[in-house]
Design a protein around this motif. Sequence first.
Motif, mmCIF file in Angstrom:
data_model
loop_
_atom_site.group_PDB
_atom_site.id
_atom_site.type_symbol
_atom_site.label_atom_id
_atom_site.label_comp_id
_atom_site.label_asym_id
_atom_site.label_seq_id
_atom_site.Cartn_x
_atom_site.Cartn_y
_atom_site.Cartn_z
ATOM 1 N N GLY A 18 0.848 -1.187 0.000
ATOM 2 C CA GLY A 18 0.000 0.000 0.000
ATOM 3 C C GLY A 18 0.880 1.231 0.000
ATOM 4 O O GLY A 18 1.729 1.393 -0.871
ATOM 5 N N GLU A 19 0.717 2.085 1.007
ATOM 6 C CA GLU A 19 1.531 3.300 1.106
ATOM 7 C C GLU A 19 2.728 3.121 2.030
ATOM 8 O O GLU A 19 3.420 4.091 2.347
ATOM 9 C CB GLU A 19 0.670 4.468 1.580
ATOM 10 N N ALA A 20 2.987 1.888 2.468
ATOM 11 C CA ALA A 20 4.121 1.629 3.364
ATOM 12 C C ALA A 20 5.244 0.929 2.614
ATOM 13 O O ALA A 20 5.011 -0.029 1.888
ATOM 14 C CB ALA A 20 3.678 0.774 4.542
ATOM 15 N N ALA A 21 6.452 1.433 2.791
ATOM 16 C CA ALA A 21 7.644 0.773 2.261
ATOM 17 C C ALA A 21 8.278 0.009 3.414
ATOM 18 O O ALA A 21 8.573 0.585 4.459
ATOM 19 C CB ALA A 21 8.628 1.796 1.714
ATOM 20 N N VAL A 22 8.458 -1.278 3.238
ATOM 21 C CA VAL A 22 9.033 -2.118 4.282
ATOM 22 C C VAL A 22 10.464 -2.457 3.890
ATOM 23 O O VAL A 22 10.697 -3.061 2.852
ATOM 24 C CB VAL A 22 8.208 -3.416 4.467
ATOM 25 N N MET A 23 11.408 -2.040 4.709
ATOM 26 C CA MET A 23 12.818 -2.369 4.509
ATOM 27 C C MET A 23 13.098 -3.568 5.411
ATOM 28 O O MET A 23 12.818 -3.523 6.602
ATOM 29 C CB MET A 23 13.728 -1.212 4.912
ATOM 30 N N ASP A 24 13.646 -4.621 4.845
ATOM 31 C CA ASP A 24 13.850 -5.835 5.626
ATOM 32 C C ASP A 24 15.229 -6.411 5.374
ATOM 33 O O ASP A 24 15.640 -6.569 4.226
ATOM 34 C CB ASP A 24 12.773 -6.861 5.258
ATOM 35 N N ARG A 25 15.918 -6.713 6.441
ATOM 36 C CA ARG A 25 17.214 -7.389 6.398
ATOM 37 C C ARG A 25 18.265 -6.643 5.590
ATOM 38 O O ARG A 25 19.078 -7.241 4.905
ATOM 39 C CB ARG A 25 17.029 -8.817 5.895
ATOM 40 N N ALA A 26 18.240 -5.335 5.677
ATOM 41 C CA ALA A 26 19.297 -4.549 5.041
ATOM 42 C C ALA A 26 20.592 -4.825 5.791
ATOM 43 O O ALA A 26 20.604 -4.909 7.016
ATOM 44 C CB ALA A 26 18.955 -3.057 5.108
ATOM 45 N N ALA A 27 21.665 -5.006 5.071
ATOM 46 C CA ALA A 27 22.942 -5.313 5.707
ATOM 47 C C ALA A 27 24.090 -4.887 4.805
ATOM 48 O O ALA A 27 23.953 -4.856 3.589
ATOM 49 C CB ALA A 27 23.039 -6.811 5.979
ATOM 50 N N THR A 28 25.202 -4.548 5.434
ATOM 51 C CA THR A 28 26.435 -4.256 4.710
ATOM 52 C C THR A 28 27.494 -5.225 5.208
ATOM 53 O O THR A 28 27.645 -5.424 6.418
ATOM 54 C CB THR A 28 26.893 -2.805 4.962
ATOM 55 N N VAL A 29 28.213 -5.827 4.289
ATOM 56 C CA VAL A 29 29.276 -6.762 4.634
ATOM 57 C C VAL A 29 30.302 -6.052 5.513
ATOM 58 O O VAL A 29 30.642 -4.887 5.261
ATOM 59 C CB VAL A 29 29.932 -7.315 3.348
ATOM 60 N N GLU A 30 30.771 -6.741 6.533
ATOM 61 C CA GLU A 30 31.691 -6.160 7.523
ATOM 62 C C GLU A 30 32.840 -5.376 6.885
ATOM 63 O O GLU A 30 33.148 -4.256 7.297
ATOM 64 C CB GLU A 30 32.260 -7.279 8.407
ATOM 65 N N SER A 31 33.461 -5.917 5.869
ATOM 66 C CA SER A 31 34.628 -5.264 5.270
ATOM 67 C C SER A 31 34.286 -3.984 4.510
ATOM 68 O O SER A 31 35.178 -3.228 4.132
ATOM 69 C CB SER A 31 35.355 -6.237 4.328
ATOM 70 N N HIS A 32 32.990 -3.708 4.323
ATOM 71 C CA HIS A 32 32.562 -2.504 3.606
ATOM 72 C C HIS A 32 31.855 -1.495 4.508
ATOM 73 O O HIS A 32 31.364 -0.476 4.028
ATOM 74 C CB HIS A 32 31.642 -2.878 2.443
ATOM 75 N N ARG A 33 31.813 -1.766 5.806
ATOM 76 C CA ARG A 33 31.133 -0.856 6.733
ATOM 77 C C ARG A 33 31.969 0.395 6.992
ATOM 78 O O ARG A 33 33.157 0.422 6.776
ATOM 79 C CB ARG A 33 30.847 -1.582 8.051
ATOM 80 N N ARG A 34 31.287 1.426 7.491
ATOM 81 C CA ARG A 34 31.900 2.706 7.871
ATOM 82 C C ARG A 34 32.458 3.462 6.672
ATOM 83 O O ARG A 34 33.404 4.217 6.783
ATOM 84 C CB ARG A 34 32.996 2.502 8.930
ATOM 85 N N GLY A 36 29.970 4.726 4.284
ATOM 86 C CA GLY A 36 28.828 5.456 3.748
ATOM 87 C C GLY A 36 27.913 4.635 2.853
ATOM 88 O O GLY A 36 26.910 5.141 2.358
ATOM 89 N N LEU A 37 28.238 3.357 2.647
ATOM 90 C CA LEU A 37 27.430 2.519 1.765
ATOM 91 C C LEU A 37 26.021 2.316 2.328
ATOM 92 O O LEU A 37 25.033 2.442 1.601
ATOM 93 C CB LEU A 37 28.109 1.171 1.531
ATOM 94 N N GLY A 38 25.916 2.011 3.618
ATOM 95 C CA GLY A 38 24.598 1.803 4.222
ATOM 96 C C GLY A 38 23.720 3.036 4.113
ATOM 97 O O GLY A 38 22.535 2.951 3.774
ATOM 98 N N SER A 39 24.295 4.205 4.366
ATOM 99 C CA SER A 39 23.542 5.461 4.240
ATOM 100 C C SER A 39 23.071 5.662 2.811
ATOM 101 O O SER A 39 21.914 6.016 2.568
ATOM 102 C CB SER A 39 24.414 6.658 4.651
#
Length: 87
Positions: A18-34, A36-39
């Motif tokens: 409907g009008e809701a966007a559901v984000m589920d199980r978003a994840a960034t691989v450890e070696s790619h964290r910090r 800005g990829l997740g943002s």
Amino acid sequence: MSVCGTRRASRRPKALLGEAAVMDRAATVESHRRRGLGSFVLRTLADQAVAQGAGTGVLGATDPGRALYGTLGWKKHSTLAECIYRP
């Protein structure tokens, strides 16, 4: 998925209900964290959802994820209970 070279750097599942966007199980691989990829991924998903008619975003967050989501404008609505059903 976001790809860095030949490896998957993150997952970004999204569904519109409907009008809701559901984000589920978003994840960034450890070696790619910090980096800005997740943002970037979450901003892109939110922008796409709004363009498709979503007026509300819904997600469950881990403690580290909650810190990131807060910087992107997401607000805590309630505490999510973990439930498992095994027949």
